[in-house]
Design an enzyme around this catalytic site. Structure first.
Site, mmCIF file in Angstrom:
data_model
loop_
_atom_site.group_PDB
_atom_site.id
_atom_site.type_symbol
_atom_site.label_atom_id
_atom_site.label_comp_id
_atom_site.label_asym_id
_atom_site.label_seq_id
_atom_site.Cartn_x
_atom_site.Cartn_y
_atom_site.Cartn_z
ATOM 1 C CG ASN A 206 -2.205 1.774 0.347
ATOM 2 O OD1 ASN A 206 -2.808 0.741 0.639
ATOM 3 N ND2 ASN A 206 -2.808 2.858 -0.132
ATOM 4 C CE LYS B 53 -3.064 2.431 -3.667
ATOM 5 N NZ LYS B 53 -3.212 3.391 -4.740
ATOM 6 C CG HIS C 93 -5.915 6.006 -0.098
ATOM 7 N ND1 HIS C 93 -6.426 5.951 -1.371
ATOM 8 C CD2 HIS C 93 -4.563 5.915 -0.214
ATOM 9 C CE1 HIS C 93 -5.414 5.826 -2.230
ATOM 10 N NE2 HIS C 93 -4.278 5.794 -1.550
ATOM 11 C CD GLU D 147 -6.745 3.973 -4.456
ATOM 12 O OE1 GLU D 147 -6.633 3.057 -3.624
ATOM 13 O OE2 GLU D 147 -5.826 4.286 -5.249
ATOM 14 C CD GLU E 231 -1.348 8.777 -0.920
ATOM 15 O OE1 GLU E 231 -0.339 8.085 -1.047
ATOM 16 O OE2 GLU E 231 -2.499 8.314 -0.938
ATOM 17 N N GLY F 148 -1.377 6.119 -8.930
ATOM 18 C CA GLY F 148 -1.550 5.005 -9.865
ATOM 19 C C GLY F 148 -1.553 5.420 -11.321
ATOM 20 C CB SER G 223 3.257 7.841 -9.675
ATOM 21 O OG SER G 223 1.962 7.467 -10.149
HETATM 22 P P1 PGA Z 1 0.730 4.735 -6.146
HETATM 23 O O1 PGA Z 1 -0.305 4.833 -4.920
HETATM 24 O O2 PGA Z 1 2.098 4.715 -5.552
HETATM 25 O O3 PGA Z 1 0.375 3.447 -6.844
HETATM 26 O O4 PGA Z 1 0.498 5.931 -6.995
HETATM 27 C C1 PGA Z 1 -0.024 5.615 -3.801
HETATM 28 C C2 PGA Z 1 -1.165 5.542 -2.834
HETATM 29 O O5 PGA Z 1 -2.315 5.500 -3.287
HETATM 30 O O6 PGA Z 1 -0.977 5.508 -1.606
#
Ligand code: PGA
Length: 248
Positions: free
Chosen positions: A9, A11, A95, A97, A167, A173, A212
């Site tokens: 992903n 982003k 997601h 976010e 998640e 992140g 992460s």
């Molecule tokens: P990350 O993000 O691996 O940077 O923690 C995962 C995601 O949001 O899909």
């Protein structure tokens, strides 16, 4: 058996130049990937470009989001049918976010999920609790609420061709990963929730972990019975790390 899937992903990252370099880096190392499906989810504007770059490879393409509407006066939106025209297989919906920064509700996410399914694309439905919700022991209640909204809207049959990504919001992140035990517990809960409605669907559906995930922790996570791959943010922007997760 469930074939593992590792999806990147990207982003809101990249440029024409960096995206091209990333795809060629991933392609150059694909020969060491065995029995795992690989997908990348670039920003909408790069879908066509990445699609061209992926030609002749086994890598699948996905979008990071889609509209809850099919068409009409919805400025700035991108529909699932448009995404389909650009050779995508997957669309991420819900997601964290989107849920937390852009205020998407469970019902809104359910409408997006339905758009994806209606257009014969495969939704990657993200679910997950915040740190506060975990500390208040609300994890399962939150995941159940997020799943139930989609089940109510589309029915269990729609999960016959869907993917779920667990998640935990506190792990995205942040560099903090759920332990394999913590993740497995939630993955098993998700599967059992679906099993109440359809045992076959619950046994076949792939449930990815995200938050992460990196080369150092991917192996232990993927060894868990109900973890069928990963949705990778930060580490998917480096070809070596992304491939190392895929081969973990
Ligand atoms: P990350 O993000 O691996 O940077 O923690 C995962 C995601 O949001 O899909």
């Amino acid at each position: 058996m469930r074939q593992p899937l590792v999806a990147g992903n990207w982003k809101l990252n990249g440029s024409l130049e960096s995206v091209s370099a990333l795809v060629s880096g991933i392609r150059a190392q694909m020969s060491i990937v065995r029995d795992t499906e690989v997908a990348v989810c670039p920003p909408f504007i790069y879908l066509q470009h990445v699609r061209q770059l992926l030609k002749g490879s086994e890598i699948s393409l996905g979008a990071q989001d889609c509209s809850d509407q099919a068409e009409g006066a919805y400025t700035g939106e991108v529909s699932a049918s448009m995404i389909r025209e650009f050779g995508c297989t997957y669309v991420i919906v819900g997601h964290s976010e989107r849920r937390h920064i852009y205020g998407e509700s469970d019902a809104f996410v359910a409408a997006k999920f339905a758009q994806v399914r209606d257009n014969n694309l495969i939704p990657i439905l993200c679910v997950g609790e915040t740190l506060e919700e975990r500390e208040q022991e609300q994890t399962e209640a939150v995941i159940a609420r997020q799943l139930d909204a989609v089940l109510k809207h589309s029915g269990i049959g729609a999960f016959g061709n869907a993917i779920i990504a667990y998640e935990p919001v506190w792990a995205i992140g942040t560099g903090k990963t759920a332990t394999p035990g913590q993740a497995q517990q939630v993955h098993a809960f998700v599967r059992s929730r679906l099993k109440e409605q359809d045992e076959r669907v619950s046994g076949l559906i792939r449930i990815l972990y995200g938050g992460s995930m990196k080369p150092e922790n991917a192996g232990a996570l993927m060894q868990e019975e109900d973890i069928d791959g990963g949705l990778i943010g930060g580490a998917s922007l480096k070809a070596e790390d992304f491939i190392a997760i895929t081969t973990a």
